[in-house]
Design an enzyme around this catalytic site. Structure first.
Site, PDB file in Angstrom:
ATOM      1  N   LEU A   1       0.823  -1.210   0.000  1.00  0.00           N
ATOM      2  CA  LEU A   1       0.000   0.000   0.000  1.00  0.00           C
ATOM      3  C   LEU A   1       0.862   1.268   0.000  1.00  0.00           C
ATOM      4  O   LEU A   1       1.726   1.435   0.847  1.00  0.00           O
ATOM      5  CB  LEU A   1      -0.902  -0.010   1.240  1.00  0.00           C
ATOM      6  N   ASP A   2       0.588   2.155  -0.953  1.00  0.00           N
ATOM      7  CA  ASP A   2       1.268   3.450  -1.047  1.00  0.00           C
ATOM      8  C   ASP A   2       2.776   3.326  -1.289  1.00  0.00           C
ATOM      9  O   ASP A   2       3.526   4.265  -1.047  1.00  0.00           O
ATOM     10  CB  ASP A   2       1.014   4.315   0.206  1.00  0.00           C
ATOM     11  N   GLU A   3       3.197   2.168  -1.761  1.00  0.00           N
ATOM     12  CA  GLU A   3       4.625   1.944  -1.980  1.00  0.00           C
ATOM     13  C   GLU A   3       4.969   1.748  -3.453  1.00  0.00           C
ATOM     14  O   GLU A   3       6.124   1.512  -3.792  1.00  0.00           O
ATOM     15  CB  GLU A   3       5.090   0.692  -1.200  1.00  0.00           C
TER      16      GLU A   3
END
Lengths: 284, 284, 284, 284
Positions: free
Chosen positions: C227-229
Site C-alpha cells: 500500500l502506497d509503496e
C-alpha cells in the site's frame, strides 16, 4: 569527475541524421552517459547533445573531431566537440552587490562549476575582498575616472589577455556597448532582476512594487545589443504579497537571482545551451 | 459552515485605531476566528480584516453596523461588514473555452465557493451544456448579430436584473467598454493568460513562445478601463522548456488560469481583498 | 491530432543500440517528432521513447512491429509500439469525492486525455450524476451489501468486460486485494493525498496537520500490493502555514491531487512512463 | 534599520485580549509597523506578534516591560519583548560541507541576518578557512580524539562562554545528546536534507533516490531529543526526475537546504517563530 567529450549539434532536421551520428559514435566505441534530442517542429531545426566517456573512445579528441567532420558537412551541421578536462575560462564582472558573485565563487570553489576563474573585474573596488579570499586577480576599472568608453576598452583588453571564454555579469551595473555585445555574442551571460519581459530596464523591483505583482523573479540570459532582450536561459520566481516592502522584494529577489544565474552558468559551462535565433534549447 | 461577520476596514494609520476597534469587538462579545492587519508604510494606509462568529455577538447584524459607525467616522474609515450567510450573486461570463467555467462551477457545486451563481452569460452558445447540467440559466448574447454596443447593453441589463454582486470573466474574449468598467469598478474579475505585465493584450501564449521564456503563467485581476492593467489579485506560474510547443504551453497555462482564477474569486467572495489605488491587499 | 506510433524500449545499455534503432527508423522513413533517451548509470539499463509520424512510414503498424522484432531480440529489449489512433480504454473508480473524477472527465471531454472512458465504477452512488452528464455508464458496486470480496470480484468482471487498459483510482477509498494488484500490475494508477513517503496510509491531511509540516502534497503512483509503496509517477506540493486549518489543507491538497493525477494519467496514456523495478522513467 | 521592539505573546484565547494589548500599546504611543495574530481554533490558543518603532514609545525598554507585566499576568501569557538593537548571539556548528555555513556567513556579513556570530564550532578543521575570512573565532572540537561525550561537553562550555542565544547546525553531522537538546530547547535549529517526515535519519538523498520520488527537499526545524522530529520552521522542495543521479539530487538539495535554513534562522532572529507543542506558528 570522469573525463567526457560533449558533441553538440544543430542542423536542419533530416531522416537518417540520428542514425549516422549514432553509428559514428558506435563505430568509435562511444559509451554515452547522456543523450538529448530536440526537434523544433515550427522551424524544422534539430538539436542534439551527447555526453561520452572519453576513455571509451578508440580515438583522441583531435582524431574524433577530424573523423566527424564529413558527417557534419553532409548534414550541414553547426557543431562542436568539447572536452570536459579543458576548463572554460570565466570572467566575473561585478559592481557593488556581492550575492551573485560570492555564490558563483563558492560553487566554483566546491567544484560545482567546472571552469577556471582567472579574473574578477568591477567598476567599484569593494568586491576585492572576496576576490582576494578566493585568490582571484581583481581589476577595478574606474568608470568615473576613465569615462565609459575607455573603461570598456580596458575591460575588452582584460578579457582578451585572460583569453576569456565566458563573461558573467554578476549584477554588473553598466550597459555593455553594442560593439562588445556583437563581438562576444553568445559568450556573455547576464542576470536581470525581474521575470522578463516584465520590468526590463532600470529598478525592476521598484517597478514590480509599483505594479503590485504577486510574483518576483529573475532572468538569466545572453547579452545582446537589445537591452534585456537576449535569449533567456533560465528564470526563477518567488511569491510575494502586499506585506512585502520593496526592501523585502529585493531580499527575496536576490535568492532568485542567485539561483537563476548559477543554473544558467552551469548549463552554459556543461554545453547544455544551444542558442537558436532569439531563444535557447537547454538540455538541463 | 458557521455564520460569520467580516469587518473590513481601511483608513489612515493612527495610534489608537486597533485599540478602538478591538475594544468595540470585545464590548460586543465578539469571538474572532481570524484577524489580519497590514500597514502600508509608504502611504501610511492601514488595512484590517476581522472574521467573527456571528453567534458570539450580543447584537444583530444591523445593530452591529449602526454601533460601529461612530468609530468608522472618527478614524475616517472606508469599511464594510459582511454576513457570510448572505451569499454574493456571481455572474460567470464565458466564450468558447470551458476550463475556467467548469472549474468554478464545480467548486461552487461542492461548496468551496460560498456564493450564488444565478446566471452564465456567453457570446457563444457552446457553454450552455455545462450551464444546463448545473441548472444555471444560460444567456447567449450574440455579439455578431447584435453588434458590440447592443450586446454589452444586454449584458448590463442582465447583470442588473440578476442583481449581480461580482462578475467573473472566465476566459470571456470580449473587451468590456470603459463605461461598464467604471460602473462595475472593483466588481469584475478577469483571468489573463500570462504573468502580467508580461504579454498583455492578445495571444499571450504565442507571445511567450516567441520570446522563449522559461515560465508560463496566469494573472487574476480586477478589470479597469486600462486593459490588463487593473489591480492584481493572484498570479500563478509553471516552468516550461524548449520542448514545450505553443500547444503544450496552452495546456500548461490552462492549469495556471484555473488555479489563479479560483483563488482570486474565493478571496474576493470571502472579503479577503482590499483594493488600494492600483494594487491589492490580499489577506489570504 | 496527427496519428503517431510510439516505440518504447528498455534493455541493457549496449554500444550500437541507438545506432541500430535509429538506422531501422531511418530505413523505414520515420519522421521523428520526439525522441527521449535515458541511461540509468547505476543499473546499466537503457530507456528510449520515439514518437513517429505514422504517415511518414513506408510500412503498416503490423509490418513495422514485425520488422523491428529481430532488433528487439538482438538487444534483449522489453519493448512495445503503440498507435495513437488506438485509444486506451480507461476505467475511473471513485467513491464520494468528485474533484479528481470531474477533472479527468473534463480533460477527456476537451481532448486533453487521448483515451476512451467506457465506464465509471464506484462504491457509492453519488457520482452517477457526473457520469450521466458525460454519458459514461456508471456502475455502483455496493461494498456494504455485497461484502468486499464479492464487490472486488464484480469490479474485476467489469474491467474484463469493458476490456479496460488502465484503471484510475480517482480517490477510490477501498484497498485493492493483492491478487488484483498483481493481475493488473502497471495498469492501475492511484492518487494518494500526501507527498509520499510522508503520510502513507489513512488520513494523510490530518497526519500532516498534526506533524506541522509547511508543505502539503499529493502523489500519483502505480498500485502494488504494498500500500502506497508503488512506483511514483508524479508529485505535487503547495506551501501551507500555521494559519491553514485541516480543512484548508484538504482544500489546497485537492488542487495538488487533481494536478498530479491528471499529469500522471496523461503521461501513462502517451506512453511516457516506463516502470523499472520500483521506480519510473517519465519522459514528460 | 530603525530600532524596533517586538512584543511576542501566546496565551489562551480570550475576549478582550487584543483590546487590552492594543490599548496598552496606544497608551504608550506605539507606532506599529507590523502586527500578526493567529488563533488555533483546535486548541483555543492565541498567538500575537507586534513590531513597534522604539522611538515612538514614551517609555524605555525596561519601563515598557514592567508596565506590560500586569496585562500579561491577567491573561496568563507566555510573552517576551525583544529589542532589535540587542543582537542575538549565534553559534554556527559545521562539519565538512560548506554551503550552509558560507551562505549564513554571507547573509550575516551583508546585514540580512541581524545577529552576532561570535564563534564557529566544527568537528573537522576544514571550515576554518571561511571562519578566518569572516574573522569569526573557529573552534575545532576533535570528536575522534576526545570521544563524543567530552567533545559535546566542550561544545556546551563554548556555548556558555560565548553566551550563545541560538545554535545553528549548519550541516553538523553529529547527533546532539538528549541532555543538551533539553537544556537548549527552542534554541537549536537544524537543517535536515529531506522534506520531513520523509527520509528521516541517515543518507536522505540516497533514500530519496532509492524510493524514486519526484521531489527533493530540505527541512529547517528545532532540535529535540527525538531525532528529526522537532517543530518544523520551514521546508523547501525542488522537482527532480529520473535523469537526476544521486549526485544531481545532492546538488539540487543543497540549494533547498541553503534556502530553508536561511529562512528559518531569519524568522527565529526576528522573533517570528512561536513554538507550540510540536508545531510552530511562523509570522513570516
Amino acid at each position: 569527475m570522469q573525463q567526457t567529450f560533449r558533441l553538440i549539434i544543430d542542423c536542419p532536421d533530416q531522416i537518417g541524421l540520428v542514425a549516422s551520428v549514432s553509428q559514428f559514435l558506435a563505430d568509435h566505441g562511444a559509451s554515452i552517459t547522456e543523450a538529448s534530442h530536440h526537434t523544433d517542429l515550427q522551424t524544422g531545426r534539430f538539436f542534439m547533445r551527447h555526453e561520452i566517456h572519453a576513455n571509451s573512445l578508440s580515438t583522441s579528441y583531435e582524431e574524433f573531431k577530424t573523423a566527424f567532420t564529413p558527417i557534419a558537412e553532409q548534414f550541414d551541421m553547426r557543431w562542436k566537440v568539447s572536452d570536459s578536462s579543458t576548463k572554460p575560462k570565466v570572467a566575473l564582472l561585478a559592481s557593488l552587490e556581492s550575492h551573485c558573485l560570492v555564490d558563483l565563487l563558492h560553487r566554483w570553489h566546491t567544484g560545482e562549476l567546472n571552469c577556471d576563474i582567472p579574473c574578477i573585474i568591477a567598476n567599484h573596488p569593494q568586491m576585492k575582498q572576496f576576490a582576494d579570499w578566493y585568490k582571484v586577480p581583481f581589476h577595478w576599472v574606474d568608470f568615473k575616472a576613465m569615462g565609459k568608453e575607455a573603461a570598456f576598452a580596458q575591460i575588452e583588453t582584460l578579457l582578451e589577455e585572460y583569453a576569456i571564454d565566458l563573461t558573467v555579469l554578476a549584477r554588473f551595473m553598466q550597459i555593455l556597448p553594442n560593439t562588445l555585445c556583437s563581438k562576444l555574442a553568445g559568450k556573455v551571460i547576464n542576470i536581470h532582476h525581474s521575470f522578463l519581459p516584465s520590468f526590463a530596464g532600470a529598478k525592476p523591483y521598484q517597478q514590480a512594487y509599483n505594479r503590485g505583482v504577486k510574483l518576483i523573479g529573475a532572468t538569466c540570459h545572453y547579452v545582446t545589443a537589445d537591452l534585456d532582450e537576449g535569449p533567456i536561459i533560465e528564470q526563477s520566481v518567488k511569491r510575494i504579497s502586499h506585506s512585502d516592502s520593496a526592501t523585502d522584494m529585493v531580499r527575496k529577489g536576490k535568492d532568485c537571482e542567485v539561483t537563476a544565474l548559477a543554473h544558467g552558468v552551469r548549463y552554459h559551462l556543461e554545453d547544455r545551451v544551444i542558442i537558436h535565433e532569439n531563444k535557447t534549447v537547454v538540455f538541463a
